[in-house]
Scaffold this active site. Structure first.
Site, mmCIF file in Angstrom:
data_model
loop_
_atom_site.group_PDB
_atom_site.id
_atom_site.type_symbol
_atom_site.label_atom_id
_atom_site.label_comp_id
_atom_site.label_asym_id
_atom_site.label_seq_id
_atom_site.Cartn_x
_atom_site.Cartn_y
_atom_site.Cartn_z
ATOM 1 C CD GLU A 82 -9.701 -0.622 0.032
ATOM 2 O OE1 GLU A 82 -8.584 -1.169 -0.102
ATOM 3 O OE2 GLU A 82 -10.464 -0.866 0.977
ATOM 4 C CD GLU B 77 -2.784 -1.033 2.541
ATOM 5 O OE1 GLU B 77 -2.724 -0.028 3.288
ATOM 6 O OE2 GLU B 77 -3.533 -1.999 2.763
#
Ligand code: KIV
Length: 264
Positions: free
Chosen positions: A182, A115
């Site tokens: 996301e 991430e």
């Protein structure tokens, strides 16, 4: 033959949608694989849906390795992607390469996912140089939940959107083979998808991404703590399981199970 990075890039070129789901154990991984899903993510979401933690932060590299080994054993076709947990790549480039290497060498993952954007470019380059395919993850990055103050839509204001877009380009230049987007506005996801040669895989990012990913427990109705807006529950498995177990309890208590058919 497993789905490879070459297949992933070919699907983008040929405008075919990419499918991805999480799995963490043998029976689920086997079913997801049999259904023909392209990629299985052993997500750090296992911290929440399997271990019952409030966030993804507590899960460790050893725990991801344990689950990834099981998922690899259960599958034949899907590409297995292992998530790099919180603090397994942030501290140093050496840490990042060592931990990514463990996920491939000990667990059998075919790619790893990290991430973040510009702040982890050195790590992404080094892992890629070690011949390990990397998948990026931008937008709502759950490992940053403390900074973000919750699981909120990202990229709503123009400066935020611009930063995510720039990060996507930087990740592509650093060598990632795909990017998970996301919980960002659909228009931003479309814009990013059209500006990249590598595929985007959306979760709460609209229909214009090159592929979609969901947490399998969300899709099946097995995670009851909360249901984000982007989750479609295809089944209410928790209710079905509860019904079956209650029926078993009742039959045992009444002396109806085991009956003749299930006795010797
Ligand atoms: O950990 C996970 O399951 C993920 C997906 C939500 C993309 O990162």
């Amino acid at each position: 033959m497993r789905f490879t990075v070459t297949d992933l890039l070919a699907k983008k070129r040929e405008k075919q949608k990419i499918t991805m789901l999480t799995a963490y154990d043998y029976p689920f991984a086997q079913i997801v694989d049999e259904a023909g899903i392209d990629m299985i993510l052993v997500g750090d979401s296992l911290s929440m849906v399997i271990q019952g933690n409030e966030t993804t932060l507590p899960v460790t590299v050893d725990e991801i390795i344990y689950h990834t080994k099981i998922v690899v054993r259960a599958t034949k076709r899907a590409m297995v992607v292992a998530d790099m947990p919180f603090m397994s790549y942030q501290i140093s480039v050496e840490d990042a390469v060592r931990n990514a290497g463990r996920l491939v060498k000990e667990a059998g993952a075919q790619a790893v996912k990290l991430e973040g954007g510009r702040e982890i470019i050195r790590q992404i380059k080094a892992i890629t140089e070690a011949e390990i395919p990397v998948i990026g993850h931008l937008g709502l990055t759950p490992q940053a939940v403390l900074r973000m103050g919750g699981y909120k839509l990202q990229g709503k204001i123009p400066e935020q959107a611009q930063r995510i877009k720039e990060d996507a380009i930087l990740l592509q230049e650093a060598g990632v083979v795909a990017i998970v987007l996301e919980v960002i506005p659909s228009g931003l996801a479309k814009d990013i998808t059209e500006s990249l040669e590598i595929p985007t895989i959306g979760i709460g990012a609209g229909v214009n991404c090159d592929g979609q990913v969901l947490v399998v427990h969300d899709l099946l109705g097995l995670f009851e703590k909360f249901t984000p807006k982007f989750v479609k529950k295809y089944l209410n498995l928790r209710d079905e399981i509860l019904k079956a177990i209650k029926q078993y309890k009742e039959e045992v208590e009444k002396g109806e199970f085991p009956d003749k058919e299930h006795s010797f």
